[in-house]
Write a protein that holds these residues in place. Sequence first.
Motif, PDB file in Angstrom:
ATOM      1  N   LEU A  61       0.771 -17.463  36.461  1.00 33.96           N
ATOM      2  CA  LEU A  61       0.154 -16.171  36.768  1.00 33.96           C
ATOM      3  C   LEU A  61       1.221 -15.095  36.895  1.00 33.96           C
ATOM      4  CD1 LEU A  61      -2.233 -14.378  37.627  1.00 33.96           C
ATOM      5  CD2 LEU A  61      -1.929 -15.255  39.955  1.00 33.96           C
ATOM      6  N   LEU A  62       1.028 -13.995  36.181  1.00 31.13           N
ATOM      7  CA  LEU A  62       1.968 -12.870  36.192  1.00 31.13           C
ATOM      8  C   LEU A  62       1.238 -11.612  36.637  1.00 31.13           C
ATOM      9  CD1 LEU A  62       4.735 -11.632  35.405  1.00 31.13           C
ATOM     10  CD2 LEU A  62       3.828 -11.342  33.101  1.00 31.13           C
ATOM     11  N   HIS A  94      10.000 -13.665  30.432  1.00 37.04           N
ATOM     12  CA  HIS A  94       9.050 -14.555  31.087  1.00 37.04           C
ATOM     13  C   HIS A  94       8.311 -15.421  30.064  1.00 37.04           C
ATOM     14  CE1 HIS A  94      10.065 -12.631  34.716  1.00 37.04           C
ATOM     15  NE2 HIS A  94       9.330 -11.547  34.577  1.00 37.04           N
ATOM     16  N   ALA A  95       7.934 -14.836  28.939  1.00 41.57           N
ATOM     17  CA  ALA A  95       7.225 -15.599  27.911  1.00 41.57           C
ATOM     18  C   ALA A  95       8.114 -16.711  27.357  1.00 41.57           C
ATOM     19  CB  ALA A  95       6.779 -14.674  26.785  1.00 41.57           C
ATOM     20  N   GLU A  96       9.381 -16.415  27.119  1.00 45.63           N
ATOM     21  CA  GLU A  96      10.289 -17.416  26.560  1.00 45.63           C
ATOM     22  C   GLU A  96      10.576 -18.532  27.560  1.00 45.63           C
ATOM     23  OE1 GLU A  96      13.668 -15.269  25.113  1.00 45.63           O
ATOM     24  OE2 GLU A  96      12.630 -14.601  23.293  1.00 45.63           O
ATOM     25  N   ARG A  97      10.641 -18.193  28.835  1.00 46.21           N
ATOM     26  CA  ARG A  97      10.823 -19.235  29.847  1.00 46.21           C
ATOM     27  C   ARG A  97       9.604 -20.154  29.896  1.00 46.21           C
ATOM     28  NH1 ARG A  97      13.301 -15.146  34.432  1.00 46.21           N
ATOM     29  NH2 ARG A  97      15.486 -15.228  33.737  1.00 46.21           N
ATOM     30  N   GLU A 114       1.919 -28.986  20.164  1.00 47.78           N
ATOM     31  CA  GLU A 114       0.575 -28.420  20.042  1.00 47.78           C
ATOM     32  C   GLU A 114      -0.404 -29.033  21.042  1.00 47.78           C
ATOM     33  OE1 GLU A 114       2.326 -29.723  17.604  1.00 47.78           O
ATOM     34  OE2 GLU A 114       2.946 -27.932  16.482  1.00 47.78           O
ATOM     35  N   GLU A 115      -0.061 -30.199  21.568  1.00 50.63           N
ATOM     36  CA  GLU A 115      -0.951 -30.873  22.509  1.00 50.63           C
ATOM     37  C   GLU A 115      -0.748 -30.418  23.955  1.00 50.63           C
ATOM     38  OE1 GLU A 115      -1.385 -35.181  20.233  1.00 50.63           O
ATOM     39  OE2 GLU A 115       0.238 -34.892  21.674  1.00 50.63           O
ATOM     40  N   VAL A 116       0.302 -29.652  24.188  1.00 49.34           N
ATOM     41  CA  VAL A 116       0.615 -29.205  25.551  1.00 49.34           C
ATOM     42  C   VAL A 116       0.099 -27.784  25.738  1.00 49.34           C
ATOM     43  CG1 VAL A 116       2.428 -28.726  27.227  1.00 49.34           C
ATOM     44  CG2 VAL A 116       2.635 -30.687  25.684  1.00 49.34           C
ATOM     45  N   HIS A 117      -0.777 -27.609  26.697  1.00 48.76           N
ATOM     46  CA  HIS A 117      -1.380 -26.308  26.962  1.00 48.76           C
ATOM     47  C   HIS A 117      -0.880 -25.787  28.308  1.00 48.76           C
ATOM     48  CE1 HIS A 117      -4.230 -26.537  23.588  1.00 48.76           C
ATOM     49  NE2 HIS A 117      -4.220 -27.837  23.845  1.00 48.76           N
ATOM     50  N   LEU A 118      -0.276 -24.608  28.273  1.00 44.46           N
ATOM     51  CA  LEU A 118       0.262 -23.980  29.474  1.00 44.46           C
ATOM     52  C   LEU A 118      -0.139 -22.504  29.466  1.00 44.46           C
ATOM     53  CD1 LEU A 118       1.964 -24.040  32.017  1.00 44.46           C
ATOM     54  CD2 LEU A 118       4.024 -23.854  30.596  1.00 44.46           C
ATOM     55  N   PRO A 119      -1.328 -22.181  29.950  1.00 49.00           N
ATOM     56  CA  PRO A 119      -1.822 -20.810  29.868  1.00 49.00           C
ATOM     57  C   PRO A 119      -1.014 -19.841  30.722  1.00 49.00           C
ATOM     58  CG  PRO A 119      -3.599 -22.381  30.335  1.00 49.00           C
ATOM     59  CD  PRO A 119      -2.305 -23.100  30.544  1.00 49.00           C
ATOM     60  N   LEU A 120      -0.908 -18.629  30.237  1.00 45.04           N
ATOM     61  CA  LEU A 120      -0.318 -17.525  30.994  1.00 45.04           C
ATOM     62  C   LEU A 120      -1.414 -16.502  31.270  1.00 45.04           C
ATOM     63  CD1 LEU A 120       1.996 -15.898  32.226  1.00 45.04           C
ATOM     64  CD2 LEU A 120       2.471 -14.978  29.931  1.00 45.04           C
ATOM     65  N   LEU A 121      -1.627 -16.207  32.543  1.00 43.23           N
ATOM     66  CA  LEU A 121      -2.634 -15.240  32.974  1.00 43.23           C
ATOM     67  C   LEU A 121      -1.908 -13.975  33.409  1.00 43.23           C
ATOM     68  CD1 LEU A 121      -4.709 -17.713  35.202  1.00 43.23           C
ATOM     69  CD2 LEU A 121      -4.836 -17.381  32.718  1.00 43.23           C
ATOM     70  N   PRO A 215       8.380  -7.199  37.548  1.00 43.84           N
ATOM     71  CA  PRO A 215       9.675  -6.537  37.569  1.00 43.84           C
ATOM     72  C   PRO A 215      10.850  -7.459  37.812  1.00 43.84           C
ATOM     73  CG  PRO A 215       8.091  -5.320  38.883  1.00 43.84           C
ATOM     74  CD  PRO A 215       7.463  -6.618  38.518  1.00 43.84           C
ATOM     75  N   SER A 216      10.639  -8.663  38.313  1.00 45.41           N
ATOM     76  CA  SER A 216      11.759  -9.524  38.627  1.00 45.41           C
ATOM     77  C   SER A 216      12.199 -10.321  37.411  1.00 45.41           C
ATOM     78  CB  SER A 216      11.380 -10.484  39.764  1.00 45.41           C
ATOM     79  OG  SER A 216      12.449 -11.360  40.019  1.00 45.41           O
ATOM     80  N   GLY A 217      13.451 -10.118  37.013  1.00 46.59           N
ATOM     81  CA  GLY A 217      13.984 -10.867  35.887  1.00 46.59           C
ATOM     82  C   GLY A 217      14.620 -12.174  36.290  1.00 46.59           C
ATOM     83  N   ILE A 218      14.762 -12.418  37.601  1.00 46.53           N
ATOM     84  CA  ILE A 218      15.446 -13.629  38.048  1.00 46.53           C
ATOM     85  C   ILE A 218      14.478 -14.688  38.563  1.00 46.53           C
ATOM     86  CG2 ILE A 218      17.570 -12.402  38.597  1.00 46.53           C
ATOM     87  CD1 ILE A 218      16.773 -12.445  41.528  1.00 46.53           C
ATOM     88  N   VAL A 219      13.235 -14.293  38.877  1.00 46.86           N
ATOM     89  CA  VAL A 219      12.253 -15.276  39.339  1.00 46.86           C
ATOM     90  C   VAL A 219      11.765 -16.095  38.158  1.00 46.86           C
ATOM     91  CG1 VAL A 219       9.983 -15.587  40.391  1.00 46.86           C
ATOM     92  CG2 VAL A 219      11.532 -13.837  41.260  1.00 46.86           C
ATOM     93  N   ARG A 220      11.784 -17.399  38.300  1.00 47.17           N
ATOM     94  CA  ARG A 220      11.313 -18.292  37.248  1.00 47.17           C
ATOM     95  C   ARG A 220       9.790 -18.333  37.213  1.00 47.17           C
ATOM     96  NH1 ARG A 220      15.113 -20.174  33.494  1.00 47.17           N
ATOM     97  NH2 ARG A 220      17.151 -20.054  34.507  1.00 47.17           N
TER      98      ARG A 220
END
Length: 232
Positions: A61-62, A94-97, A114-121, A215-220
């Motif tokens: 979640l972003l 964030h997308a690349e991480r 392709e079998e691994v699903h990791l949604p970004l909200l 805004p945080s570039g250091i938070v994973r």
Amino acid sequence: LRGLDLPRLRRMFESSTSAQPPAGDITPFEDITCVEELPAGGAEARSEGLRLIAEGKVAALLLAGGSGTRLGSAAPKGCYDIGMPSHKSLFQYHAERLLGARRLAAQHSGRRLEEVHLPLLVMTSEANDGETRAFFAERDRFGLPPDQLHFFTQGMLPAFDERGRILRSSASQLALSPNGNGGVYLSLQEAGLLEEMSRRGVTSVFQAPHPYPAPSGIVRVLPLCFLSDSLS
């Protein structure tokens, strides 16, 4: 006006204005576990985090509803170039991480990527929703699969004065303000994303210890050791 739940708004106002500051001195947390203190330096926890991702039980979640005014930009915060040699935006970092975590989970589990699903909200605001969606679309979503990227907008609430009266921005319009980070859960529900994530087998939507901001570039996005610990 017909759509307003006035009793609920009154309860929210009274709750927020009656809250008292904590008594006594504010001191740092003492019960803190560092990754280095975990068995084998966190290797077991990291492995468990990869397993959870590989099984499709996790979504990231972003919170990206704000603009970059404090950074000297009128664009959404996630579009900001923080000045690294790559000139990547925060959204791209964030997308690349996230893509990296997905690849590691596939390798760890022996599954095809392709079998691994990791949604970004991605939670946007009414002010920056269109610009944020366009930013991702123009850059081919930074490689994120289209069925694993979801946008939804932050909710709005009427603004109150100190006496609890609802304010107007004009003679015919109410003054509205974003409903805060805590409103993300209601917004996820209203957007139908909680139901969709449940249907897909997602059991946990992961945020960093503080609601994870763009805004945080250091938070994973998904610190694997903390992921497994928080879901255990």
